[in-house]
Design a protein around this motif. Sequence first.
Motif, PDB file in Angstrom:
ATOM      1  N   UNK A   3     -45.373 -32.338 -82.169  1.00  0.00           N
ATOM      2  CA  UNK A   3     -45.738 -32.634 -82.667  1.00  0.00           C
ATOM      3  C   UNK A   3     -46.895 -32.500 -83.681  1.00  0.00           C
ATOM      4  N   UNK A   4     -47.541 -33.393 -84.520  1.00  0.00           N
ATOM      5  CA  UNK A   4     -48.185 -33.532 -85.668  1.00  0.00           C
ATOM      6  C   UNK A   4     -48.795 -32.711 -85.685  1.00  0.00           C
ATOM      7  N   UNK A   5     -49.479 -33.110 -86.915  1.00  0.00           N
ATOM      8  CA  UNK A   5     -51.059 -31.580 -86.665  1.00  0.00           C
ATOM      9  C   UNK A   5     -52.022 -32.089 -86.737  1.00  0.00           C
ATOM     10  N   UNK A   6     -52.132 -33.434 -86.309  1.00  0.00           N
ATOM     11  CA  UNK A   6     -53.617 -33.660 -85.202  1.00  0.00           C
ATOM     12  C   UNK A   6     -53.059 -33.420 -84.059  1.00  0.00           C
ATOM     13  N   UNK A   7     -52.493 -33.157 -83.416  1.00  0.00           N
ATOM     14  CA  UNK A   7     -52.177 -33.388 -82.105  1.00  0.00           C
ATOM     15  C   UNK A   7     -52.337 -31.918 -81.314  1.00  0.00           C
ATOM     16  N   UNK A   8     -52.415 -30.820 -82.602  1.00  0.00           N
ATOM     17  CA  UNK A   8     -51.852 -29.606 -82.245  1.00  0.00           C
ATOM     18  C   UNK A   8     -53.319 -28.947 -81.517  1.00  0.00           C
ATOM     19  N   UNK A  54     -55.206 -26.694 -83.374  1.00  0.00           N
ATOM     20  CA  UNK A  54     -55.598 -25.473 -84.219  1.00  0.00           C
ATOM     21  C   UNK A  54     -56.565 -25.828 -85.511  1.00  0.00           C
ATOM     22  N   UNK A 105     -55.620 -33.467 -91.437  1.00  0.00           N
ATOM     23  CA  UNK A 105     -54.720 -33.130 -89.770  1.00  0.00           C
ATOM     24  C   UNK A 105     -54.750 -32.409 -89.076  1.00  0.00           C
ATOM     25  N   UNK A 106     -54.703 -30.548 -90.035  1.00  0.00           N
ATOM     26  CA  UNK A 106     -54.969 -29.922 -89.089  1.00  0.00           C
ATOM     27  C   UNK A 106     -56.498 -29.892 -88.100  1.00  0.00           C
ATOM     28  N   UNK A 107     -57.486 -31.385 -88.017  1.00  0.00           N
ATOM     29  CA  UNK A 107     -58.920 -30.678 -87.861  1.00  0.00           C
ATOM     30  C   UNK A 107     -58.609 -32.238 -86.643  1.00  0.00           C
ATOM     31  N   UNK A 108     -57.242 -33.029 -86.672  1.00  0.00           N
ATOM     32  CA  UNK A 108     -57.162 -33.841 -85.920  1.00  0.00           C
ATOM     33  C   UNK A 108     -57.550 -35.327 -86.187  1.00  0.00           C
ATOM     34  N   UNK A 109     -57.282 -35.108 -87.584  1.00  0.00           N
ATOM     35  CA  UNK A 109     -57.100 -36.944 -88.218  1.00  0.00           C
ATOM     36  C   UNK A 109     -56.047 -37.516 -87.924  1.00  0.00           C
ATOM     37  N   UNK A 114     -46.913 -36.381 -90.724  1.00  0.00           N
ATOM     38  CA  UNK A 114     -46.254 -36.955 -89.433  1.00  0.00           C
ATOM     39  C   UNK A 114     -45.302 -36.639 -89.568  1.00  0.00           C
ATOM     40  N   UNK A 157     -43.183 -34.844 -88.346  1.00  0.00           N
ATOM     41  CA  UNK A 157     -42.463 -33.986 -87.095  1.00  0.00           C
ATOM     42  C   UNK A 157     -41.791 -35.484 -86.706  1.00  0.00           C
ATOM     43  N   UNK A 158     -42.771 -36.937 -86.174  1.00  0.00           N
ATOM     44  CA  UNK A 158     -43.051 -37.895 -85.478  1.00  0.00           C
ATOM     45  C   UNK A 158     -42.670 -39.503 -86.650  1.00  0.00           C
TER      46      UNK A 158
END
Lengths: 355, 298, 280
Positions: free
Chosen positions: A77-82, A84, B193-197, C2, C4-5
Amino acid sequence: MAIHSKDFRTLRLDGVQRDFGAFNALKGISLTIARGEFVALLGPSGCGKSTALNCVAGLLPLTGGTISLDDTRIDTLSPEDRGFGMVFQNYALFPHMSVARNVGFGLAMRNEPRAQIAEKVAEALRLVRLEGQADKLPGQLSGGQQQRVAIARAIVVAPPLVMMDEPLSNLDAKLRLEMRAEIRRIHAHLGSATIYVTHDQDEALSLADRIVVMRQGEVRQVGTPEDLYTRPATVDVAEFMGFRNMLPATMAGAGSGTRARVTVDGAACEGTPVGPLAPGAVTLAIRPEDLRPQDDGPLAARVDQVEYRGRAFFGIATTPGGTALHFRAPSRVAPGTALRFGADPDRILIYGGAA
Amino acid sequence: MTGAALPRRPGLRERLARRGLDGTTLLVLPAALAILALFVFPFIEGLVLSFLPKQGGPLANYAKFFGDPYLWKTIPTTLGIAIPATLANIALSVPVALRVRRMKRQRLLTTILVIPITLGTVLVAEGLLNYLGPQGWLNRTLMALHLIDRPVRLVHNYWGVLWSLVIAGFPFTFLLTLSYVSGIDPNLERAAATLGAGPRARFRTVLLPLMASGLAITFCLSFVQAFAVYPSAVLVGAPAGSTRVISIAAFQAAYETYDDSLASSIAMIMAAIQLVIVVLVLAGRSLFYRGPAGGGKG
Amino acid sequence: MTQSRTSILDRIWILAVWTFVGFFILNLAAIVGAVAVNSVATRWLGTWLPKAYTWHWYADAWSEFQLGNILTVTFEVVGAVVLLSGLLGVPAAYALSRRDFPGKKAVMLLFLLPLLVPPMTIGIPLATVLYRLGLGGTIWGVILANLVPSLPFVILITIPFIDQIDQRVEQAARVFGANTLRLFTHVLVPLLTPGILAALLLVLVRTIAMFELTFLTSGPTSQTLVVALYYAVSAAGVRAGQSVDAMAMIYMVTTLVWLVIALRFVNPTQIVGRQAAARD
Ligand SMILES: Nc1ncnc2c1ncn2[C@@H]1O[C@H](COP(=O)(O)OP(=O)(O)OP(=O)(O)O)[C@@H](O)[C@H]1O
Ligand SMILES: [Mg+2]
């Protein structure tokens, strides 16, 4: 597919590897973290702590192994989909957004209604004690305040896992102690799992439920703070945990109970073996605060220097064989004095192999 | 002033030094005087001269310029070249800069791109004449691919000038944009990105706002270059027609009709237009965040 | 981000960006290549490449355009501009970096403006003034005109270099008895050499290519290479195209040699200007 559920039982790392070209920064890390746990990643600079954290966060792709949340693989998963939360070492606050917008960013990305965002942001700011700073820009805050904004931003989305990369390394000593307590309090309040990266053993000991000691891209030991403090599994870990005296010795046989007898510098003494021991060369590990002058101590040495460190005196002495001993003394000792040193056999750890 | 008993008043030198004026400060004087003499003074002279026409009242030159379509139409012509060229250069630079920023070995690319800037517009124009001419490689390639059956006219018109402004202007715009984009802490994007963007949200909420002020300045600097286009407008354009830009009008006034006063007026009009555009863009810039693009202490 | 994918759309986008870059560089190479090929062609009409090659256009161009003279003038002008802007600019940069005095903002603006106003706009009034003073068309006129962008450029490039030098080094030198002159020659210049060198090389490259100001202020005896090239190109048809291109090649080599030297000391982005200085 975003994971927003707070309910997971375990996060599992299975043989996680990460290479940078020919360099293996992570050589197969395996680790299981349970919900609500506070885990510290501890290790010297360059051992791969940040790399491990970035792999879990999805900021670095793995070159081997898997990461899964319960039974779902998440490493693709890309970070935005995790979903955390992460507190970056240098905070990485958005400089063009107010404190409130920084904290609300994750919620806005989840398209939550405005009123709800405002409410959650206010709540998060209250939790990190930053009420009244909501409209400032990050550049107008002190280091400690920025730090707390970074924490608020990570936790406001109620992530199942919060990661922190040396969050306190830029703060002064007093603030660092205060923030430690705050982080612990926030962790308890949220009930989520926390992975906390640090190279400061005090920080790890005081904060964590479990400590993972890393070295050169490998996990060397996982245990409770007490385990690590009293019974490091290897010489490396012992050295990192403050066992400054590493004395070469030879096995002499079994001692009383579980203890073993060794000869060191020609004198006999008893210690506690860590792991199975073979006859031959071994290494004794003793903390300076456990090694004291004793009239009948096994080690003879001449004092080189002594310094006062608050409640006690610490000094260095040299044995006739040339080994340096770091010791603690209740009162001042003049340099040049010949003394004998010894320690409680429970506090003398014996590791197989030469130092 | 007089009494020796009074507490000694600090000497002039001391008082000046306290305000930061001492020998060291004076080192700035020679350079400042040079610029005053070579830039500010001629500029003021030009301004005054523009109000002293060969004949007629003080505003006669300006009246003449704005009354004569052959002259005032150079303004829309110039803007019609400079604005599209600048916008195209920026629109091309941003995505390329965002990609190149992640590369470790940018040096080769930036070195290649700095070559047309260094060579300058005259050489680029000469190269374009060869390359885009009816017998040039481009027309040949297009014909070989059967995209056209007869050479198309690519130089000595509007497009020739536009190409030359892109060839020399894109590298300039790109290098400026790259220097702004590289100033943005990559951790900010990671944090987003870690916040979902996702990628698009990151561009919209983090990168673009942090780049906006830099892009405004890039626009001004690139526009000013394109606006004063001269050699390529003459060499690869149609200097009597569709690319008769304002610099050509100014040059002709000065060196063909020897009307210094009119030439100065045109130079002042050019300066005024540039000033207006720059002020407009910079005023727009103040709507955006302008501080450092770092993510925190350390 | 991204890694990873990467989605298909992302890939198409990345491909498009790199295609554009490749296309741009290809065209650039073709533009330069066309000049180079033509300069060694006997005749080149209606074919992909010329039928035969010769070097004689270079000899022709050398004598036809009196390139010997022009190169001498070019290097005299460039040398003088580099020297003068260094001598005036470095001390000014030092003062601006180390002192905070009333009116400093205005002085900075004074040095920024010449870089923001295009040469064509300032060139016309400046040429008028120079001609009135009798300097128009002379080599001195050309040198003075070229100082207008060069001097501010040196100042703005050097300031950050001086900012980086710890002021305590200077204070130490003062404590040990160095006066301002000695401070400059013994402490600052050695420390600043990389910065000064970078600034001067950049000025050098920019001055060789500076067309407008030289064009407006030069006369027949004070043309630099780039202006002579302009005249040769604009009078196309009078002379063989190959000989013009041979001259263009000589210009190109002259410029690129210095560019290559400059790039050993500076970053390509600095050629377009030091943004930190121009930012506010
Ligand atoms: N992008 C990269 N390219 C090559 N090597 C890297 C890269 N990032 C990290 N490394 C290497 O990987 C190793 C681990 O780096 P990492 O940042 O994880 O260390 P760390 O344990 O966080 O150290 P510190 O406590 O200093 O932050 C280091 O030896 C580092 O040099
Ligand atoms: Mg790290």
